[in-house]
Design an enzyme around this catalytic site. Structure first.
Site, PDB file in Angstrom:
ATOM      1  N   THR A 158      97.646 -60.723  78.820  1.00  0.00           N
ATOM      2  CA  THR A 158      96.260 -60.583  79.177  1.00  0.00           C
ATOM      3  C   THR A 158      95.795 -59.012  78.998  1.00  0.00           C
ATOM      4  O   THR A 158      96.840 -58.133  79.375  1.00  0.00           O
ATOM      5  CB  THR A 158      96.415 -60.907  80.665  1.00  0.00           C
ATOM      6  OG1 THR A 158      96.595 -62.340  81.266  1.00  0.00           O
ATOM      7  CG2 THR A 158      94.916 -60.721  81.535  1.00  0.00           C
ATOM      8  N   ARG A 186      94.551 -76.017  81.417  1.00  0.00           N
ATOM      9  CA  ARG A 186      95.129 -75.195  82.290  1.00  0.00           C
ATOM     10  C   ARG A 186      94.281 -73.841  82.574  1.00  0.00           C
ATOM     11  O   ARG A 186      94.232 -73.288  81.519  1.00  0.00           O
ATOM     12  CB  ARG A 186      96.502 -74.746  82.121  1.00  0.00           C
ATOM     13  CG  ARG A 186      96.968 -73.984  83.266  1.00  0.00           C
ATOM     14  CD  ARG A 186      97.326 -72.584  82.602  1.00  0.00           C
ATOM     15  NE  ARG A 186      97.851 -71.534  83.461  1.00  0.00           N
ATOM     16  CZ  ARG A 186      97.591 -70.205  83.388  1.00  0.00           C
ATOM     17  NH1 ARG A 186      96.697 -69.668  82.648  1.00  0.00           N
ATOM     18  NH2 ARG A 186      98.195 -69.461  84.529  1.00  0.00           N
ATOM     19  N   THR A 208      96.824 -58.950  86.311  1.00  0.00           N
ATOM     20  CA  THR A 208      97.491 -60.046  85.353  1.00  0.00           C
ATOM     21  C   THR A 208      98.606 -60.372  85.862  1.00  0.00           C
ATOM     22  O   THR A 208      99.354 -59.967  87.186  1.00  0.00           O
ATOM     23  CB  THR A 208      97.773 -58.831  83.938  1.00  0.00           C
ATOM     24  OG1 THR A 208      99.011 -59.511  83.240  1.00  0.00           O
ATOM     25  CG2 THR A 208      98.411 -57.472  84.661  1.00  0.00           C
ATOM     26  N   GLY A 209      99.205 -61.489  85.010  1.00  0.00           N
ATOM     27  CA  GLY A 209     100.543 -61.952  85.631  1.00  0.00           C
ATOM     28  C   GLY A 209     100.275 -63.501  85.464  1.00  0.00           C
ATOM     29  O   GLY A 209      99.422 -64.128  84.917  1.00  0.00           O
TER      30      GLY A 209
HETATM   31  N1  GLY Z   1      96.948 -64.000  84.176  1.00  0.00           N
HETATM   32  C1  GLY Z   1      96.657 -64.961  83.224  1.00  0.00           C
HETATM   33  C2  GLY Z   1      96.782 -66.287  83.526  1.00  0.00           C
HETATM   34  O1  GLY Z   1      97.436 -66.792  84.303  1.00  0.00           O
HETATM   35  O2  GLY Z   1      96.132 -67.046  82.865  1.00  0.00           O
END
Ligand code: GLY
Length: 290
Positions: A158, A186, A208-209
């Site tokens: 990300t 998703r 992010t994560g």
């Molecule tokens: N942080 C990016 C995601 O979970 O899609």
């Protein structure tokens, strides 16, 4: 003036090429700030460069969902005006951050799929060809190996940026191709205002994560709220511990209108850096929170 950018929290160490590209994006963003441009414009420009590079899980380098489609998410928020825009599942265009920028000035806050595509087309955003044979072959091998849906514990990526301009205004943005293994459709934290990004008069945060736990904590808003009573470092640490408490992993960049900031992550690495009058610093990671 200050701009911070990241190329994603994760277990993998970022490549030299990725760090160099991050430096380039910070340079471009900071030039906008120096020339008197807004924090919002600087954030969009920095993220656009990272999306275009193909070196990160965003834009042209975005992950494929399990049906072989690259669906991109992004969001953007300006502090002073609380203007926000986001795009979910954009296909066929490489700069979802530009789509979020357009949506910000539309009557809507979030557009998905076909609606997002129509806006991107109407505004002449750069096209992204469908995944090529090599991309699909990689995905096929992954599926054959039985890639579990929780395999994304290992790597997230990300990209994101936050900035503070000459006028004291702040902005935050984020862009992603999702996680490494995901069902079609998703959606993670990145396009969710308050989870992936948040900005108000005095704070700007980009996360992010693993989106699933970031959403549950509403991490970006959580950090922003914590920054009302403590400095960015302590606020970031307290918030990341909540994500860890849910079994998640995350990273964040946050700044306030006084120019104080934090770059922190629960993962081993998070390619990130900042640019201000004193110069540019880029590293494989900053503060690890356990
Ligand atoms: N942080 C990016 C995601 O979970 O899609």
């Amino acid at each position: 003036m200050l701009i911070i950018a990241h190329g994603g929290a994760g277990a993998k160490r970022p490549t030299k090429k990725a760090l160099k590209k991050l430096e380039e994006s910070l340079q471009a963003g900071f030039k906008i700030l120096k020339d008197g441009g807004s924090a919002l414009k600087a954030v969009v420009e920095a993220i656009d460069i990272l999306e275009d590079s193909g070196l990160f899980n965003a834009g042209s380098g975005g992950n494929l969902q399990l049906d072989g489609k690259r669906r991109l998410d992004a969001s953007l928020m300006e502090g002073r005006t609380l203007k926000a825009g986001a795009v979910i599942g954009l296909q066929g265009f490489r700069n979802p951050i530009r789509a979020a920028e357009v949506i910000m000035d539309s009557p809507h806050r979030i557009l998905t799929n076909e609606g997002a595509r129509v806006i991107a087309r109407a505004h002449g955003l750069k096209r992204l060809p469908p995944p090529d044979h090599a991309d699909l072959e990689r995905l096929r091998r992954k599926i054959k190996k039985g890639a579990a849906l929780d395999a994304y514990k290992k790597y997230f990526s990300t990209v994101g940026a936050v900035a503070l301009d000459k006028g004291g205004n702040v902005a935050a943005g984020s862009s992603t191709g999702g996680v490494s293994t995901m069902l079609p459709g998703r959606v993670g934290d990145t396009p969710i205002i308050g989870a992936g990004v948040y900005a108000d008069l005095n704070t700007a945060v980009s996360c992010t994560g693993k989106g699933e736990e970031i959403i549950r904590v509403a991490l970006a808003k959580e950090v922003s709220m914590n920054m009302k009573r403590k400095g960015p470092e302590a606020a970031g640490e307290e918030s990341l511990k909540k994500v860890l408490g849910l079994g998640g992993d995350a990273g964040l960049i946050a700044l306030d209108s006084a120019g104080r900031f934090t770059i922190a992550h629960t993962t081993g690495a998070m390619a990130s850096g900042y640019a201000r009058e004193g110069g540019i610093i880029v590293r494989q990671g900053f503060r690890v929170i356990k």
